[in-house]
Design a protein around this motif. Sequence first.
Motif, PDB file in Angstrom:
ATOM      1  N   MET A 216      70.096  62.835   0.650  1.00 14.56           N
ATOM      2  CA  MET A 216      69.627  63.332  -0.641  1.00 14.56           C
ATOM      3  C   MET A 216      70.351  64.595  -1.106  1.00 14.56           C
ATOM      4  O   MET A 216      70.627  64.732  -2.292  1.00 14.56           O
ATOM      5  N   PRO A 217      70.670  65.542  -0.205  1.00 14.44           N
ATOM      6  CA  PRO A 217      71.477  66.681  -0.670  1.00 14.44           C
ATOM      7  C   PRO A 217      72.811  66.237  -1.257  1.00 14.44           C
ATOM      8  O   PRO A 217      73.294  66.808  -2.233  1.00 14.44           O
ATOM      9  N   GLU A 218      73.405  65.184  -0.683  1.00 16.59           N
ATOM     10  CA  GLU A 218      74.673  64.665  -1.188  1.00 16.59           C
ATOM     11  C   GLU A 218      74.496  64.077  -2.583  1.00 16.59           C
ATOM     12  O   GLU A 218      75.344  64.241  -3.460  1.00 16.59           O
ATOM     13  N   LEU A 219      73.361  63.385  -2.798  1.00 16.67           N
ATOM     14  CA  LEU A 219      73.088  62.819  -4.113  1.00 16.67           C
ATOM     15  C   LEU A 219      72.939  63.927  -5.156  1.00 16.67           C
ATOM     16  O   LEU A 219      73.473  63.819  -6.264  1.00 16.67           O
ATOM     17  N   ARG A 220      72.239  64.989  -4.814  1.00 22.12           N
ATOM     18  CA  ARG A 220      72.080  66.103  -5.760  1.00 22.12           C
ATOM     19  C   ARG A 220      73.433  66.717  -6.118  1.00 22.12           C
ATOM     20  O   ARG A 220      73.671  67.109  -7.253  1.00 22.12           O
ATOM     21  N   ARG A 221      74.337  66.773  -5.140  1.00 25.02           N
ATOM     22  CA  ARG A 221      75.664  67.337  -5.384  1.00 25.02           C
ATOM     23  C   ARG A 221      76.456  66.469  -6.346  1.00 25.02           C
ATOM     24  O   ARG A 221      77.266  66.972  -7.146  1.00 25.02           O
ATOM     25  N   MET A 222      76.220  65.147  -6.305  1.00 29.11           N
ATOM     26  CA  MET A 222      77.007  64.222  -7.105  1.00 29.11           C
ATOM     27  C   MET A 222      76.469  64.033  -8.511  1.00 29.11           C
ATOM     28  O   MET A 222      77.071  63.320  -9.320  1.00 29.11           O
ATOM     29  N   LEU A 223      75.306  64.625  -8.823  1.00 29.97           N
ATOM     30  CA  LEU A 223      74.703  64.473 -10.142  1.00 29.97           C
ATOM     31  C   LEU A 223      74.620  65.819 -10.847  1.00 29.97           C
ATOM     32  O   LEU A 223      74.253  66.817 -10.221  1.00 29.97           O
TER      33      LEU A 223
ATOM     34  N   LEU B 148      70.302  60.393 -14.975  1.00 30.95           N
ATOM     35  CA  LEU B 148      70.094  58.997 -14.586  1.00 30.95           C
ATOM     36  C   LEU B 148      69.120  58.299 -15.530  1.00 30.95           C
ATOM     37  O   LEU B 148      69.309  57.127 -15.867  1.00 30.95           O
ATOM     38  N   PHE B 149      68.084  59.002 -15.974  1.00 32.41           N
ATOM     39  CA  PHE B 149      67.128  58.402 -16.900  1.00 32.41           C
ATOM     40  C   PHE B 149      67.785  58.136 -18.254  1.00 32.41           C
ATOM     41  O   PHE B 149      67.557  57.093 -18.876  1.00 32.41           O
ATOM     42  N   VAL B 150      68.618  59.053 -18.710  1.00 32.42           N
ATOM     43  CA  VAL B 150      69.319  58.862 -19.975  1.00 32.42           C
ATOM     44  C   VAL B 150      70.324  57.718 -19.848  1.00 32.42           C
ATOM     45  O   VAL B 150      70.437  56.864 -20.738  1.00 32.42           O
ATOM     46  N   PHE B 151      71.048  57.695 -18.739  1.00 31.50           N
ATOM     47  CA  PHE B 151      72.007  56.624 -18.489  1.00 31.50           C
ATOM     48  C   PHE B 151      71.303  55.271 -18.467  1.00 31.50           C
ATOM     49  O   PHE B 151      71.756  54.294 -19.081  1.00 31.50           O
ATOM     50  N   ASP B 152      70.181  55.182 -17.762  1.00 30.88           N
ATOM     51  CA  ASP B 152      69.424  53.930 -17.674  1.00 30.88           C
ATOM     52  C   ASP B 152      68.981  53.461 -19.055  1.00 30.88           C
ATOM     53  O   ASP B 152      69.126  52.273 -19.398  1.00 30.88           O
ATOM     54  N   ALA B 153      68.456  54.354 -19.873  1.00 35.74           N
ATOM     55  CA  ALA B 153      67.991  53.983 -21.207  1.00 35.74           C
ATOM     56  C   ALA B 153      69.140  53.487 -22.081  1.00 35.74           C
ATOM     57  O   ALA B 153      69.012  52.490 -22.803  1.00 35.74           O
ATOM     58  N   ALA B 154      70.269  54.161 -22.013  1.00 35.41           N
ATOM     59  CA  ALA B 154      71.424  53.751 -22.824  1.00 35.41           C
ATOM     60  C   ALA B 154      71.970  52.410 -22.356  1.00 35.41           C
ATOM     61  O   ALA B 154      72.356  51.552 -23.169  1.00 35.41           O
ATOM     62  N   ALA B 155      72.016  52.201 -21.030  1.00 37.12           N
ATOM     63  CA  ALA B 155      72.543  50.942 -20.484  1.00 37.12           C
ATOM     64  C   ALA B 155      71.627  49.777 -20.842  1.00 37.12           C
ATOM     65  O   ALA B 155      72.087  48.695 -21.216  1.00 37.12           O
ATOM     66  N   ARG B 156      70.327  49.957 -20.726  1.00 36.80           N
ATOM     67  CA  ARG B 156      69.378  48.887 -21.044  1.00 36.80           C
ATOM     68  C   ARG B 156      69.404  48.524 -22.519  1.00 36.80           C
ATOM     69  O   ARG B 156      69.329  47.344 -22.894  1.00 36.80           O
ATOM     70  N   ASN B 157      69.473  49.533 -23.363  1.00 33.41           N
ATOM     71  CA  ASN B 157      69.400  49.310 -24.810  1.00 33.41           C
ATOM     72  C   ASN B 157      70.747  48.971 -25.425  1.00 33.41           C
ATOM     73  O   ASN B 157      70.803  48.423 -26.530  1.00 33.41           O
ATOM     74  N   GLY B 158      71.838  49.304 -24.716  1.00 29.88           N
ATOM     75  CA  GLY B 158      73.158  49.067 -25.279  1.00 29.88           C
ATOM     76  C   GLY B 158      73.448  49.912 -26.492  1.00 29.88           C
ATOM     77  O   GLY B 158      74.291  49.564 -27.319  1.00 29.88           O
ATOM     78  N   SER B 159      72.742  51.042 -26.606  1.00 33.07           N
ATOM     79  CA  SER B 159      72.875  51.883 -27.799  1.00 33.07           C
ATOM     80  C   SER B 159      72.372  53.278 -27.487  1.00 33.07           C
ATOM     81  O   SER B 159      71.283  53.436 -26.920  1.00 33.07           O
ATOM     82  N   PHE B 160      73.153  54.298 -27.887  1.00 38.27           N
ATOM     83  CA  PHE B 160      72.707  55.678 -27.714  1.00 38.27           C
ATOM     84  C   PHE B 160      71.545  55.983 -28.663  1.00 38.27           C
ATOM     85  O   PHE B 160      70.626  56.721 -28.316  1.00 38.27           O
ATOM     86  N   THR B 161      71.596  55.386 -29.852  1.00 33.46           N
ATOM     87  CA  THR B 161      70.524  55.623 -30.836  1.00 33.46           C
ATOM     88  C   THR B 161      69.195  55.068 -30.334  1.00 33.46           C
ATOM     89  O   THR B 161      68.152  55.724 -30.416  1.00 33.46           O
ATOM     90  N   ALA B 162      69.222  53.839 -29.806  1.00 24.88           N
ATOM     91  CA  ALA B 162      67.994  53.235 -29.278  1.00 24.88           C
ATOM     92  C   ALA B 162      67.491  54.000 -28.064  1.00 24.88           C
ATOM     93  O   ALA B 162      66.287  54.169 -27.877  1.00 24.88           O
ATOM     94  N   ALA B 163      68.422  54.466 -27.221  1.00 22.09           N
ATOM     95  CA  ALA B 163      68.026  55.254 -26.054  1.00 22.09           C
ATOM     96  C   ALA B 163      67.356  56.549 -26.496  1.00 22.09           C
ATOM     97  O   ALA B 163      66.353  56.982 -25.910  1.00 22.09           O
ATOM     98  N   ALA B 164      67.896  57.182 -27.534  1.00 22.42           N
ATOM     99  CA  ALA B 164      67.317  58.426 -28.045  1.00 22.42           C
ATOM    100  C   ALA B 164      65.903  58.193 -28.561  1.00 22.42           C
ATOM    101  O   ALA B 164      64.996  59.007 -28.316  1.00 22.42           O
ATOM    102  N   ALA B 165      65.697  57.078 -29.266  1.00 23.99           N
ATOM    103  CA  ALA B 165      64.362  56.763 -29.771  1.00 23.99           C
ATOM    104  C   ALA B 165      63.384  56.544 -28.625  1.00 23.99           C
ATOM    105  O   ALA B 165      62.232  56.987 -28.675  1.00 23.99           O
ATOM    106  N   GLU B 166      63.836  55.847 -27.572  1.00 23.70           N
ATOM    107  CA  GLU B 166      62.977  55.605 -26.414  1.00 23.70           C
ATOM    108  C   GLU B 166      62.607  56.906 -25.708  1.00 23.70           C
ATOM    109  O   GLU B 166      61.464  57.091 -25.280  1.00 23.70           O
ATOM    110  N   LEU B 167      63.568  57.817 -25.609  1.00 24.91           N
ATOM    111  CA  LEU B 167      63.357  59.074 -24.881  1.00 24.91           C
ATOM    112  C   LEU B 167      62.793  60.182 -25.768  1.00 24.91           C
ATOM    113  O   LEU B 167      62.547  61.292 -25.282  1.00 24.91           O
ATOM    114  N   ASN B 168      62.652  59.879 -27.055  1.00 26.57           N
ATOM    115  CA  ASN B 168      62.121  60.851 -28.018  1.00 26.57           C
ATOM    116  C   ASN B 168      62.993  62.104 -28.098  1.00 26.57           C
ATOM    117  O   ASN B 168      62.492  63.235 -28.100  1.00 26.57           O
TER     118      ASN B 168
END
Length: 312
Positions: free
Chosen positions: A1-8, A14-34
């Motif tokens: 886990m310390p290694e993971l923290r170093r790499m992020l 990760l939550f923003v990346f997941d939302a954008a990947a699922r929605n295929g759109s930065f605009t839709a991800a922004a709406a989901e994440l408010n």
Amino acid sequence: MPELRRMLPSSNALFVFDAAARNGSFTAAAAELNVTQPAVSRMLGQFEDYLGVRLFDRKAGRAVLTEDGELLYRRVLEGFRSIESGLVEIERRRKGTETVTLSVSSAFTTHWLMPRIDKLQKQFPQVDLRFQLISGALRGPVENVDLGMRFRDREEPSSGGTLVMKEVMLPMCSPAYLGETDPAEGNTIIRLAETPGDWAADYASLLTGRRGVAKALSFTDYAVVMQAALLGQGIALGWLTVASHWLLTGALVPASDTLTTTRRICEFLPPRNRPMRPIAAEIRDWITAQMKSEIAAIDRLYPKLGAMAACY
């Protein structure tokens, strides 16, 4: 886990990346994440800079994952699902409910467990039972479930399993099929497609009295093999781990006086990648006790078969 923290740059990336990947759109991800679309774009741009690779191709308002993005998204999705599953389990336990997942065959579930599911639920009212169903042979690792039914050769080293019973089979058919005694006809032999050879050839005679040329039905799912026998379509080789209920109710009857035993045994195995939970062990013990009680009842109903001695 310390290694993971170093790499992020941050866990929020990760939550923003997941939302954008699922929605295929930065605009839709922004709406989901408010949040605003520029905030999403800025966060993902910083994430890409930090990793040194492009995660998205920006195309006419769409965000398309690159090869590196696809690789990361698969892993993020697996991780998030695992975390979500753990949180759901904690919530259920807080409310007095535990989820138990069994890795078993579709045939065992359909023909043995379903007729007893009400008894099991009364015995374990706090359990939410789920299934990983296997339509073919019971093989493969037991992972990411609480309990798995598998067969192994008796000479193979033990994997810490609990005996269900030895592998014992018996030709079975419906009483109606057994009562159709035109000797000029041949038996219909119901086979599991992946079973090598013709199992009926191992029996000198079957109790139907039919002497004509045999016909065959072949299915890839053993649950369907059993269903065809129940519907009077022919004779099936019945595994006692699956068919004991139907023998006891009389829906199926022996089509031979001879049991077939093999070198294999049926076991319940604990998961390889996590400890056995106490509630899973209780369910395992309940099923094996029920199974043994039924074989004893079959032994009394058909003493010539010697079912108890063969199974245990």
